[in-house]
Write a protein that holds these residues in place. Sequence first.
Motif, PDB file in Angstrom:
ATOM      1  N   VAL A  39       0.849  -1.200   0.000  1.00  0.00           N
ATOM      2  CA  VAL A  39       0.000   0.000   0.000  1.00  0.00           C
ATOM      3  C   VAL A  39       0.884   1.249   0.000  1.00  0.00           C
ATOM      4  CG1 VAL A  39      -1.770   1.264   1.262  1.00  0.00           C
ATOM      5  CG2 VAL A  39      -1.820  -1.240   1.213  1.00  0.00           C
ATOM      6  N   CYS A  40       0.774   2.002  -1.083  1.00  0.00           N
ATOM      7  CA  CYS A  40       1.563   3.225  -1.238  1.00  0.00           C
ATOM      8  C   CYS A  40       1.284   4.178  -0.078  1.00  0.00           C
ATOM      9  CB  CYS A  40       1.217   3.887  -2.566  1.00  0.00           C
ATOM     10  SG  CYS A  40       2.085   5.446  -2.847  1.00  0.00           S
ATOM     11  N   THR A  41       2.354   4.768   0.449  1.00  0.00           N
ATOM     12  CA  THR A  41       2.206   5.653   1.606  1.00  0.00           C
ATOM     13  C   THR A  41       1.725   7.051   1.219  1.00  0.00           C
ATOM     14  OG1 THR A  41       4.539   6.217   1.433  1.00  0.00           O
ATOM     15  CG2 THR A  41       3.943   4.443   2.976  1.00  0.00           C
ATOM     16  N   HIS A  42       1.532   7.306  -0.072  1.00  0.00           N
ATOM     17  CA  HIS A  42       0.983   8.607  -0.474  1.00  0.00           C
ATOM     18  C   HIS A  42      -0.523   8.624  -0.217  1.00  0.00           C
ATOM     19  CE1 HIS A  42      -0.241  11.588  -3.797  1.00  0.00           C
ATOM     20  NE2 HIS A  42       0.155  12.281  -2.742  1.00  0.00           N
ATOM     21  N   LEU A  43      -1.295   7.918  -1.053  1.00  0.00           N
ATOM     22  CA  LEU A  43      -2.743   7.921  -0.857  1.00  0.00           C
ATOM     23  C   LEU A  43      -3.344   6.526  -0.901  1.00  0.00           C
ATOM     24  CD1 LEU A  43      -3.823  11.124  -2.860  1.00  0.00           C
ATOM     25  CD2 LEU A  43      -3.703  10.849  -0.377  1.00  0.00           C
ATOM     26  N   GLY A  44      -2.511   5.504  -0.799  1.00  0.00           N
ATOM     27  CA  GLY A  44      -3.051   4.171  -0.565  1.00  0.00           C
ATOM     28  C   GLY A  44      -3.292   3.274  -1.761  1.00  0.00           C
ATOM     29  N   ASP A  57       6.438   0.388  -8.070  1.00  0.00           N
ATOM     30  CA  ASP A  57       5.987   1.670  -8.602  1.00  0.00           C
ATOM     31  C   ASP A  57       4.491   1.832  -8.366  1.00  0.00           C
ATOM     32  OD1 ASP A  57       8.581   1.628  -9.540  1.00  0.00           O
ATOM     33  OD2 ASP A  57       8.025   1.713 -11.666  1.00  0.00           O
ATOM     34  N   CYS A  58       4.104   3.030  -8.005  1.00  0.00           N
ATOM     35  CA  CYS A  58       2.684   3.290  -7.765  1.00  0.00           C
ATOM     36  C   CYS A  58       2.033   3.818  -9.046  1.00  0.00           C
ATOM     37  CB  CYS A  58       2.526   4.307  -6.633  1.00  0.00           C
ATOM     38  SG  CYS A  58       0.776   4.593  -6.283  1.00  0.00           S
ATOM     39  N   PRO A  59       0.942   3.189  -9.483  1.00  0.00           N
ATOM     40  CA  PRO A  59       0.288   3.611 -10.727  1.00  0.00           C
ATOM     41  C   PRO A  59      -0.508   4.903 -10.578  1.00  0.00           C
ATOM     42  CG  PRO A  59      -0.989   1.859  -9.702  1.00  0.00           C
ATOM     43  CD  PRO A  59       0.263   2.025  -8.863  1.00  0.00           C
ATOM     44  N   CYS A  60      -0.745   5.341  -9.354  1.00  0.00           N
ATOM     45  CA  CYS A  60      -1.640   6.495  -9.170  1.00  0.00           C
ATOM     46  C   CYS A  60      -0.952   7.831  -9.417  1.00  0.00           C
ATOM     47  CB  CYS A  60      -2.265   6.446  -7.784  1.00  0.00           C
ATOM     48  SG  CYS A  60      -3.433   5.084  -7.646  1.00  0.00           S
ATOM     49  N   HIS A  61       0.164   8.090  -8.767  1.00  0.00           N
ATOM     50  CA  HIS A  61       0.823   9.389  -8.913  1.00  0.00           C
ATOM     51  C   HIS A  61       2.327   9.266  -9.107  1.00  0.00           C
ATOM     52  CE1 HIS A  61      -2.711   9.759  -6.180  1.00  0.00           C
ATOM     53  NE2 HIS A  61      -3.074  10.567  -7.145  1.00  0.00           N
ATOM     54  N   GLY A  62       2.802   8.050  -9.373  1.00  0.00           N
ATOM     55  CA  GLY A  62       4.185   7.883  -9.800  1.00  0.00           C
ATOM     56  C   GLY A  62       5.234   7.691  -8.727  1.00  0.00           C
ATOM     57  N   SER A  63       4.847   7.502  -7.474  1.00  0.00           N
ATOM     58  CA  SER A  63       5.868   7.236  -6.462  1.00  0.00           C
ATOM     59  C   SER A  63       6.558   5.909  -6.775  1.00  0.00           C
ATOM     60  CB  SER A  63       5.252   7.146  -5.065  1.00  0.00           C
ATOM     61  OG  SER A  63       4.807   8.407  -4.649  1.00  0.00           O
ATOM     62  N   ARG A  64       7.829   5.827  -6.402  1.00  0.00           N
ATOM     63  CA  ARG A  64       8.585   4.598  -6.628  1.00  0.00           C
ATOM     64  C   ARG A  64       9.336   4.238  -5.351  1.00  0.00           C
ATOM     65  NH1 ARG A  64      12.616   5.042 -10.213  1.00  0.00           N
ATOM     66  NH2 ARG A  64      12.537   2.800 -10.467  1.00  0.00           N
TER      67      ARG A  64
HETATM   68  S1  FES Z   1      -1.106   6.904  -4.105  1.00  0.00           S
HETATM   69 FE1  FES Z   1       0.862   6.244  -4.713  1.00  0.00          FE
HETATM   70  S2  FES Z   1       1.751   8.006  -5.565  1.00  0.00           S
HETATM   71 FE2  FES Z   1      -0.193   8.670  -4.903  1.00  0.00          FE
END
Ligand code: FES
Length: 85
Positions: A39-44, A57-64
């Motif tokens: 679970v990405c620590t940005h928005l889940g 890699d996160c498909p939502c906003h590009g965090s890696r």
């Molecule tokens: S939720 Fe993963 S980059 Fe925003």
Amino acid sequence: MFAIAHLLKKGEGKIAEVGEEKVAAYRNDSGQLHLVSSVCTHLGCVVHWNSAEKSWDCPCHGSRFSVDGKVLEGPAYLDLAKREK
Ligand code: FES
């Protein structure tokens, strides 16, 4: 966790269900298992395995994230949580 290790080839990453949680599992070239939260620590959103870069890699906003969950690129600024092997 034993089962996960045997599902993964060396150098491969996969999202694996452990109980009710999806875990990001990577097996390195020595056979060692690295487990972190998927679970990405940005928005889940749930991260995806990037086989070319060997990163999560996160498909939502590009965090890696690295295979050990360290932030490589934002917007996330917190690492993925480690999970028990
Ligand atoms: S939720 Fe993963 S980059 Fe925003």
